[in-house]
Each structure stands twice: as structure tokens, then as C-alpha cells.
Design an enzyme around this catalytic site. Structure first.
Site, PDB file in Angstrom:
ATOM      1  N   LEU A  66     -26.735   2.426  25.201  1.00 27.36           N
ATOM      2  CA  LEU A  66     -25.950   3.755  25.554  1.00 27.36           C
ATOM      3  C   LEU A  66     -24.688   3.903  24.985  1.00 27.36           C
ATOM      4  O   LEU A  66     -24.396   4.969  24.387  1.00 27.36           O
ATOM      5  CB  LEU A  66     -26.395   4.043  26.954  1.00 27.36           C
ATOM      6  CG  LEU A  66     -27.578   4.262  27.502  1.00 27.36           C
ATOM      7  CD1 LEU A  66     -27.486   4.652  29.125  1.00 27.36           C
ATOM      8  CD2 LEU A  66     -28.525   5.270  26.821  1.00 27.36           C
ATOM      9  N   GLY A  89     -17.500   0.675  25.241  1.00 31.42           N
ATOM     10  CA  GLY A  89     -16.232   1.076  24.942  1.00 31.42           C
ATOM     11  C   GLY A  89     -15.315  -0.019  25.027  1.00 31.42           C
ATOM     12  O   GLY A  89     -15.749  -1.294  25.029  1.00 31.42           O
ATOM     13  N   VAL A 137     -22.783  -0.242  27.837  1.00 34.40           N
ATOM     14  CA  VAL A 137     -23.744   0.390  28.779  1.00 34.40           C
ATOM     15  C   VAL A 137     -25.127   0.386  28.369  1.00 34.40           C
ATOM     16  O   VAL A 137     -25.422   0.866  27.048  1.00 34.40           O
ATOM     17  CB  VAL A 137     -22.979   1.906  28.932  1.00 34.40           C
ATOM     18  CG1 VAL A 137     -24.150   2.650  30.096  1.00 34.40           C
ATOM     19  CG2 VAL A 137     -21.575   2.035  29.309  1.00 34.40           C
ATOM     20  N   ASP A 190      -8.490  10.119  32.213  1.00 37.96           N
ATOM     21  CA  ASP A 190      -9.030   9.718  30.841  1.00 37.96           C
ATOM     22  C   ASP A 190     -10.220  10.829  30.655  1.00 37.96           C
ATOM     23  O   ASP A 190     -11.293  10.610  30.118  1.00 37.96           O
ATOM     24  CB  ASP A 190      -9.578   8.408  30.919  1.00 37.96           C
ATOM     25  CG  ASP A 190      -9.881   8.009  29.440  1.00 37.96           C
ATOM     26  OD1 ASP A 190      -9.281   8.467  28.560  1.00 37.96           O
ATOM     27  OD2 ASP A 190     -10.513   6.987  29.328  1.00 37.96           O
TER      28      ASP A 190
HETATM   29  P1  ATP Z   1     -14.269   4.003  26.600  1.00 43.98           P
HETATM   30  O1  ATP Z   1     -13.644   2.627  26.547  1.00 43.98           O
HETATM   31  O2  ATP Z   1     -14.749   4.497  25.161  1.00 43.98           O
HETATM   32  O3  ATP Z   1     -13.760   5.063  27.281  1.00 43.98           O
HETATM   33  P2  ATP Z   1     -16.071   2.645  28.492  1.00 43.98           P
HETATM   34  O4  ATP Z   1     -16.086   1.259  28.058  1.00 43.98           O
HETATM   35  O5  ATP Z   1     -15.019   2.860  29.484  1.00 43.98           O
HETATM   36  O6  ATP Z   1     -15.733   3.587  27.282  1.00 43.98           O
HETATM   37  P3  ATP Z   1     -18.069   4.384  29.451  1.00 43.98           P
HETATM   38  O7  ATP Z   1     -17.062   5.793  29.022  1.00 43.98           O
HETATM   39  O8  ATP Z   1     -18.043   4.544  30.939  1.00 43.98           O
HETATM   40  O9  ATP Z   1     -17.389   3.046  28.967  1.00 43.98           O
HETATM   41  O10 ATP Z   1     -19.390   4.761  28.619  1.00 43.98           O
HETATM   42  C1  ATP Z   1     -19.400   4.419  27.269  1.00 43.98           C
HETATM   43  C2  ATP Z   1     -20.527   5.485  26.872  1.00 43.98           C
HETATM   44  O11 ATP Z   1     -21.626   5.003  27.493  1.00 43.98           O
HETATM   45  C3  ATP Z   1     -20.316   7.006  27.223  1.00 43.98           C
HETATM   46  O12 ATP Z   1     -19.527   7.652  26.346  1.00 43.98           O
HETATM   47  C4  ATP Z   1     -21.911   7.206  27.365  1.00 43.98           C
HETATM   48  O13 ATP Z   1     -22.192   7.811  25.756  1.00 43.98           O
HETATM   49  C5  ATP Z   1     -22.529   6.248  27.787  1.00 43.98           C
HETATM   50  N1  ATP Z   1     -22.779   6.292  29.058  1.00 43.98           N
HETATM   51  C6  ATP Z   1     -21.939   5.738  30.058  1.00 43.98           C
HETATM   52  N2  ATP Z   1     -22.496   5.790  31.524  1.00 43.98           N
HETATM   53  C7  ATP Z   1     -23.453   6.537  31.231  1.00 43.98           C
HETATM   54  C8  ATP Z   1     -24.765   6.959  32.255  1.00 43.98           C
HETATM   55  N3  ATP Z   1     -24.433   7.032  33.282  1.00 43.98           N
HETATM   56  N4  ATP Z   1     -25.642   7.580  31.674  1.00 43.98           N
HETATM   57  C9  ATP Z   1     -25.872   7.660  30.297  1.00 43.98           C
HETATM   58  N5  ATP Z   1     -25.033   7.194  29.237  1.00 43.98           N
HETATM   59  C10 ATP Z   1     -23.746   6.682  29.709  1.00 43.98           C
END
Ligand code: ATP
Ligand code: MG
Length: 333
Positions: A64, A67, A72, A174
Site C-alpha cells: 500500500l 515510507g 505498509v 507531520d
Molecule cells: P512516510 O515516511 O512517507 O511518512 P511512513 O513510512 O511513515 O511514511 P505511513 O505514512 O504510515 O508510513 O504509510 C505510508 C503509506 O501507506 C500511506 O501514505 C498510505 O498510502 C499507505 N497506508 C498506511 N497506512 C494505511 C492504512 N491503514 N490503510 C491504507 N493505506 C495505508
């Protein structure tokens, strides 16, 4: 866009004791003929069973998102066919922070965490409710600029999430379209607590300099010009204002289209520039006033979350029409 994240060790085997919310289920045609009655989505208290979840119980269906923190996945619980999002985080501070904060929250406007599972080599996996519409960033890329009615719904629900968090002294730090998730039912949920903070007292100021630069408020971008600290709740409001303006314009709003979002350009735009003048007819007076209230450069004059919830753009929206407009945007064509 620069992101910086601190590091510390995550806890393992943590089960969260938060109220339940049903997981997304596969359409009937794709479910087992006789699903067991005691699965996580059918029981009224799936979290009571959360310690029984194991990573091996889930099939990974798709990625999904990827990041800074990890990856995810969309996953399906084999026994019940319930769908979840599984955020696999590398061992580190962001994982511990996110698990800790999600353990404190239970709101329809904040993504729900059902369980925290060890994922090998010290990594952890957060079993999250699946937001089937993806992030608002993904919706914007898919569907372009948001209709004003849908934006009012986004603002109302994101503000409700921030009000819930701020009341618990949790600041997100954020807020951006990629960290606000949507569902096909027209719900918006605040997600990604990797750099969030729990303040020791209400009204505490913050010095943390992490987050996504493009959405940082002037006092976060250049803290020295503001005494080295800032009101983190006001910083979340600024980020929401940039988010709403981005969804209205269909692109990142504080730089000219096509300009590289490097540090110097962002510094000039955020600390010294003015938000772009919207052409006549691009937004109602209520929306213009809402955005201006969020994007006050002086954080002492910026509107609070409570004031924005009472702002006519949010409080006087046609709730049904706004919700429908957001549903239509989120729905796949
Ligand atoms: P970043 O470093 O880019 O901020 P991250 O590693 O902290 O990202 P998240 O922002 O939590 O991770 O998730 C990355 C992406 O995964 C989100 O932008 C979204 O597209 C998808 N995603 C995360 N959690 C969910 C969820 N519960 N349901 C659907 N999609 C999700
Ligand atoms: Mg994120």
C-alpha cells in the site's frame, strides 16, 4: 522533501488495549464459504484476541505504501478473510513512538491499531485498520483537485482527529495529504505517528525539528526567529492549512508549479513568502477565510483547532452533501 526521524528501540509483543472497530471484510464472493464465528472481525472484541494474532496468520496481498519508516502491506487474515493494513517498521524510535501513541488512541478520526506484532530481526508490525481509499495524496493524484464540498469534509474530520489528539496532549507534527487516510465510506483518519510527540503538560512548547519540510510552519522551519520553541498544536494547524490548499489546487501550493522543493526554496516560500493568490471563483469566501486562518505566519495569531471546527467553512457545511462529495472522489472510477 526532507524527512528526519530519530531512533530508539521498539517494544515487542505489545498488545494494545483499545476499543474495537470491525476490520474491512472482503466482498462475500471472495470470502470462505463457512468463515469461523470467532474471527477478529466477527467477534465484538477482536482486540481481546489481538495477542493471538501472529504474522503467519496473514497473507500479504499488495504493497500500500513505502515510507521512511518501513513498508505498509494490505493483508488478509487467513482464518476470517478480514482485511487489514500491516505496517512493518524497522527497529527504531519511530516504531516505538507510533506503537505507543496508537495504544493511547481510539477515535473514528484516527487510524485504529489492532495489534503490534514482532516481525523478526527486531522489526515490528502494526496491524492497522485498512483505509480502503488510501491516502488523500493518492486520491489527489488519482482524481486531481478536490471539490470544495469534499474539502470541507476533509477539514472537518481531520480537525476532529486533531482535536481528539491535542486533548490527549498528542501532537502529530507531520500532517500532510500522505498521512491522512480515506475510506470509500467518506471517512478521513489521521495516520502515521512516527514523529508524533506526547507533551508532558498541555500548553507545552516543542523544539522537535523533524517532519516533512514542505508542510512545516514558519516557526518550525526557522525556530531561532521565534525563540527556539513553538506551539506544536499551532504547527499542526499550519500543516493542515497547507494540506487543504494543496487538495484545492491539485498540487503543492507554496511553490510555483514545477519548482524543485529544495530547502532554500521552501525556506523562502514558508518563512518569507505569501500563500498563492487564488483566482476569482477558485474558492468561496468561507474557504479563503479558513485557509487564511490556518496559514497565519505568526503562530500566536493562528486559529486554534477549536476555532476552526467552529469556522463557517466547516461548521456550516452541508454535512450529507460534503460526505457524498468525498465518497465520490475516493471511489475508484
Ligand atoms: P512516510 O515516511 O512517507 O511518512 P511512513 O513510512 O511513515 O511514511 P505511513 O505514512 O504510515 O508510513 O504509510 C505510508 C503509506 O501507506 C500511506 O501514505 C498510505 O498510502 C499507505 N497506508 C498506511 N497506512 C494505511 C492504512 N491503514 N490503510 C491504507 N493505506 C495505508
Ligand atoms: Mg507517512
Amino acid at each position: 522533501m526532507a524527512l528526519a526521524r530519530a531512533k530508539r528501540l521498539p517494544p515487542l509483543h505489545l498488545s494494545l488495549n483499545v476499543p474495537t472497530r470491525p476490520a474491512v471484510q472482503e466482498p462475500p464472493s471472495r470470502q470462505q464459504a463457512n468463515p469461523p464465528l470467532a474471527g477478529p472481525q466477527s467477534a465484538s472484541t477482536p482486540l481481546a484476541r489481538s495477542s493471538q494474532f501472529r504474522l503467519a496468520d496473514f497473507d500479504r496481498l499488495a504493497v500500500l505504501g513505502r515510507g521512511n519508516g518501513g513498508t505498509v502491506y494490505k493483508v488478509r487474515h487467513r482464518e476470517t478473510c478480514a482485511l487489514y493494513a500491516l505496517k512493518v517498521l524497522h527497529q527504531g524510535d519511530a516504531a516505538a513512538t507510533e506503537a505507543d501513541i496508537l495504544g493511547r488512541t481510539a477515535s473514528p478520526f484516527v487510524v485504529r491499531c489492532h495489534s503490534v506484532l514482532p516481525a523478526g530481526s527486531g522489526d515490528v508490525a502494526l496491524l492497522l485498520e485498512l483505509a480502503d481509499g488510501g491516502s488523500l495524496d493518492a486520491v489527489r493524484r488519482r482524481r486531481g483537485a478536490f471539490a470544495e464540498a469534499a474539502l470541507a469534509e476533509v477539514a472537518a474530520q481531520a480537525l476532529s482527529g486533531l482535536a481528539y489528539l491535542h486533548a490527549r496532549r498528542i501532537v502529530h507534527l507531520d500532517v500532510k495529504p500522505a498521512n491522512l487516510l480515506a475510506t470509500a465510506a467518506g471517512e478521513v483518519k489521521v495516520a502515521d505517528f512516527g514523529i508524533a510527540r506526547v507533551l508532558s503538560r498541555a500548553g507545552d512548547l516543542c523544539t522537535s525539528y523533524v517532519g516533512t519540510a514542505a508542510y512545516m510552519s514558519p516557526e518550525r522551519f526557522d525556530p531561532d526567529a521565534h525563540g527556539g520553541h513553538y506551539d506544536p498544536c499551532g504547527a499542526d494547524v499550519w500543516s493542515l492549512g497547507v494540506t487543504v490548499l494543496e487538495l484545492l489546487m491539485g498540487r503543492y501550493p507554496l511553490l510555483p508549479a514545477g519548482q524543485q522543493p529544495n530547502w532554500a526554496a521552501l525556506m523562502c516560500a514558508i518563512c518569507f513568502g505569501e500563500p498563492p493568490a487564488l483566482p476569482d471563483g477558485a474558492a468561496s469566501p468561507e474557504l479563503r477565510s479558513f485557509i487564511a486562518a490556518c496559514l497565519q505566519k505568526d503562530y500566536r495569531r493562528r486559529a486554534s483547532v477549536a476555532e476552526l471546527l467552529a469556522h463557517p467553512f466547516v461548521a456550516e457545511r452541508d454535512v450529507l452533501a460534503s460526505r457524498r462529495s468525498l465518497q465520490q472522489l475516493v471511489a475508484e472510477v
